[in-house]
Design a protein around this motif. Sequence first.
Motif, PDB file in Angstrom:
ATOM      1  N   GLN A   1       7.277  -1.882  13.231  1.00 27.18           N
ATOM      2  CA  GLN A   1       5.882  -1.733  13.627  1.00 27.18           C
ATOM      3  C   GLN A   1       4.972  -1.793  12.413  1.00 27.18           C
ATOM      4  O   GLN A   1       3.916  -2.411  12.444  1.00 27.18           O
ATOM      5  CB  GLN A   1       5.723  -0.366  14.315  1.00 27.18           C
ATOM      6  N   VAL A   2       5.418  -1.122  11.323  1.00 25.09           N
ATOM      7  CA  VAL A   2       4.561  -1.021  10.150  1.00 25.09           C
ATOM      8  C   VAL A   2       4.408  -2.374   9.463  1.00 25.09           C
ATOM      9  O   VAL A   2       3.321  -2.757   9.059  1.00 25.09           O
ATOM     10  CB  VAL A   2       5.155   0.008   9.163  1.00 25.09           C
TER      11      VAL A   2
ATOM     12  N   ARG B   1       0.822  -1.214   0.000  1.00 21.14           N
ATOM     13  CA  ARG B   1       0.000   0.000   0.000  1.00 21.14           C
ATOM     14  C   ARG B   1       0.853   1.260   0.000  1.00 21.14           C
ATOM     15  O   ARG B   1       0.455   2.287  -0.516  1.00 21.14           O
ATOM     16  CB  ARG B   1      -0.955  -0.007   1.183  1.00 21.14           C
ATOM     17  N   LYS B   2       2.019   1.189   0.642  1.00 22.08           N
ATOM     18  CA  LYS B   2       2.888   2.374   0.660  1.00 22.08           C
ATOM     19  C   LYS B   2       4.252   1.998   0.111  1.00 22.08           C
ATOM     20  O   LYS B   2       4.761   0.920   0.386  1.00 22.08           O
ATOM     21  CB  LYS B   2       3.063   2.884   2.094  1.00 22.08           C
TER      22      LYS B   2
ATOM     23  N   THR C   1       7.071   1.196   2.821  1.00 17.80           N
ATOM     24  CA  THR C   1       6.893  -0.113   3.454  1.00 17.80           C
ATOM     25  C   THR C   1       7.300  -1.212   2.494  1.00 17.80           C
ATOM     26  O   THR C   1       7.984  -2.175   2.874  1.00 17.80           O
ATOM     27  CB  THR C   1       5.412  -0.317   3.826  1.00 17.80           C
TER      28      THR C   1
ATOM     29  N   GLU D   1      -0.204   3.387  -4.961  1.00 11.62           N
ATOM     30  CA  GLU D   1      -0.243   4.743  -4.397  1.00 11.62           C
ATOM     31  C   GLU D   1      -0.986   5.674  -5.339  1.00 11.62           C
ATOM     32  O   GLU D   1      -1.758   6.519  -4.902  1.00 11.62           O
ATOM     33  CB  GLU D   1       1.188   5.248  -4.178  1.00 11.62           C
TER      34      GLU D   1
ATOM     35  N   PRO E   1      12.675   0.742  14.091  1.00 13.72           N
ATOM     36  CA  PRO E   1      11.500   0.294  14.849  1.00 13.72           C
ATOM     37  C   PRO E   1      10.202   0.650  14.149  1.00 13.72           C
ATOM     38  O   PRO E   1       9.196  -0.050  14.275  1.00 13.72           O
ATOM     39  CB  PRO E   1      11.611   1.044  16.173  1.00 13.72           C
ATOM     40  N   LEU E   2      10.235   1.758  13.382  1.00 13.38           N
ATOM     41  CA  LEU E   2       9.031   2.158  12.676  1.00 13.38           C
ATOM     42  C   LEU E   2       8.680   1.118  11.624  1.00 13.38           C
ATOM     43  O   LEU E   2       7.532   0.671  11.533  1.00 13.38           O
ATOM     44  CB  LEU E   2       9.249   3.509  12.006  1.00 13.38           C
TER      45      LEU E   2
END
Lengths: 193, 558, 198
Positions: free
Chosen positions: A101-102, A33-34, A37, A156, A97-98
């Motif tokens: 999490q993602v 989706r991004k 990511t 996107e 860490p981001l």
Amino acid sequence: MTEFLLILVSTVLVNNFVLVKFLGLCPFMGVSRKLETATGMALATTFVLTLSSICSYLVNTYLLAPFELEYLRTITFILVIAVVVQLTEMVVHKTSPLLYQVLGIYLPLITTNCAVLGVALLNVQAELSFFESAVYGFGASVGFSLVLILFAAMRERITVADVPVAFRGPAIALVTAGLMSMAFMGFSGLIKA
Amino acid sequence: MKKLFRFPGGIEVPQYKEISITQATKKAKLPARLVLPLHQHIGAPAEPIVAEGEIVLKGQKIAHATDYVSAPIHAPTSGTVSYIGDREAPHPSGMRAPCIEIIPDGKETWVELTSHARDYTALDPSSLRNVIREAGIVGLGGAGFPSYIKLNPGPGREIETLIINGIECEPYITCDDMLMRERADEIVAGVLVIQHALQAKRTVIAIEDNKPEAIESVKSAIKQLAEDLIDVAVIPTIYPAGSEKQLVYAITGEEVPSEGLPVQVGVVCQNIGTVAAVYRAVHHGEPLISRYVTITGDVDSPQNLEVLFGTIVEELVAQCSDNVQDIKRLIIGGPMMGFAMHSLNIPLIKTSNCVLVDRGRHSQFSGREHIMPCIRCGACAQVCPIKLLPQQLYWYAKAEDLDQVQNYNLFDCIECGCCDYVCPSHIPLVQYYRFAKGEIWQREEERLKSDKARLRHEFRERRIERDKQEAEERRRLKKEALHKKATNAENKDPADEKNDPKKAAILAAMERVREKKSSQKINPKNTDNLSKKQHQLIDEIDERRKRQRQDEQQSGVD
Amino acid sequence: MLSAILVLVLLALVFGLLLGYASIRFKVEGEPLVEQIDSLLPQTQCGQCGFPGCKPYATAIANEEADINQCPPGGEATIHALADLLDREPIPLNPENGEEAPKTIAIINESDCIGCTLCIQACPVDAILGAAKQMHTVIEIECTGCELCVPPCPVDCIDMVAVENNIEQWNWPSPIKALEAPLVFLETTKSSAGKASS
């Protein structure tokens, strides 16, 4: 040398793991989706695929084959893949860490990515040498990454476009993936097998 | 003539300029009142230095600049300051803004002026810039940037080219054209002042090729006053050739960097009107109080007028037309980059170059045509003079994806309207970009505010923590001290009293006094012949002292 | 059979050791994700989300104990920013915590203030100036509109006043909304200059 080049072109374009062999569709749909990511996922999968391809080859050649334990192939390969994924998870958690999490559940799910196990088993089936296996694994991951990033960029743009209500979300994404797959059919016959 | 360069994109638009150049420019009639907004320029608004009821002279400073990037405001005519407060402003929002209102007395009495006609070359650069600053001169091309700042390129920066912008590429507007035809000598004199201030290696006056009379006029003025010092560059008529970045490229072939300034490539641009104002300020000492304005569109007699700032638009339209009825839209500026106003009761300011009246008689003024979906034709990208991707900016601005829209260089957009003009679906593209820019600025402001609030909150937490700890510390010390005293008191020995150093000191002191008294035979004076009352007082004091001593002995001094 | 078991056990041991070493080598310190989430919150410290401040709410989001739609002062903009950061779908604001309201600031009615300092102690960003038995006043630019000072005031002298928009802060509205509104034309029937101009 040409052998390796042929393997690369074959795994990246002609027999692309996602769009031609239809393996590894779960992260393909789930993480695209991004763009950021998707790039993170692509790098993680590349690392896992290449490393596990090499490790699987070594385990098969020096541990399983000499003791005639070929029937343990599946479980040992999964063990190898799981360990490599766990290692990758720890590294990602520490460095970003981001991203950790993602990516969420999709990071440990690389273990169940059929492309990873698929590469390991196909290496054995095709009786490739060590370097050939490594290149095969690397090529497969490059193909996977290429398609994942392309698909993420397209998704996107689709998000901000005027999509009819009935098609919004996963529906238009799958239609797009189908069209991409058809486009990659154009590569068939590029290499005479 | 040096080589010219063709900037990318751009469009050819019908000009509609012939209608307003048929008569010579006249001075507009002195209006009944003048309303001067305090914010007529880029930068901090000016602050009034006059009070209501004060009498002002023509050219007197009535508001001073409040910051480095700011400009003062001067009274356009002599009269009385009737009101300082909010009035309708020439702003697309239709909101009110702080203004100074002056009622002219009709006498047009000038304030005392200082001319630097002969000595401006002797002035040091900073003083010359100050003269221009104090005259309230800002860019008259439409942006209103305080001109004196542009004349200071910064230490160590050399100016290769000074470009005087006489292009006036927008349709309908002809004020710069008329200025060049009628006051070319003033313009050239002004250019010489600026050339001296910047020490530019090359000076060019750029004029569009649809203004042959202006070109002739300027060329002959140069021949008379500044032969071989100034070039004239004739630029083909393409919109937006008059935009600063495009003009810099056309003349020098250099691209101004993204979100940068022309001075970074060694170029300074000034509008032709600004230059004429610099002439008036330096040679005659006159501050900026008026400008040429084109009144055009659906008026009976379209023309250019020399207008005092603060003149109400309605009065100007009335001078060019039989009536002010049936006006559907009033645009300040041109048809590409102007803004539609909400009322006729607004003043003209330093940046107002044109009043465009729309009574619906001509089809080129579309109200709001049927807007259709984007067909991704890409015509917008072909005409963008900054080589942006207007289609992508549109999609992301529409989806309010403010990060992506900045990735496509939204802040390089000059809002020229070329993309808007060619869009076959009539999508108001520039409106989307303006909206996105506003949202991003607002988001930035809120982020700064919330960061500050977080810092204050964290400091408060630390302060409370610190206070708590200090209180704890104090309590602990007090407890210890009490504990120590208690143990000391218990362990006190009568023998210790003699050994107590404090007590010993007191006793020693008392001994010394007694000795001194006896040896020197100090007799207290005034003890004879005391009255009865005094004796009584002495007795009382003695009694009290005796009682005190007894109390002390009983409780035991520590 | 035996060889199979031995091989598997050997593999398990080797991998176990490797992972054990890796888990120590790649240990994660601190909470960088919480900082990133906190930087997107409006820092009003009002507590409407149910947590005692913005940092605790950010921690809860990071631990997946709270959803991203609990902040009324942040409103839709914050929900979208958080959704973007964490790659989730943006969801509507939770109405239980309050509505997204226009920005307000606190104003102390000075004629009623008794100088008790209760509001000073309540303000989470120290935006109230004053001392015991001295006049209290709110520093307007620091006030975040959290309303935490209103309940403690014993004489109820604090009002929440909407912040007025002025021409300097005006921004262009969204064209989508503007296009839905009717086109406004100029009203020229009355002459506002006072002079008969026709």
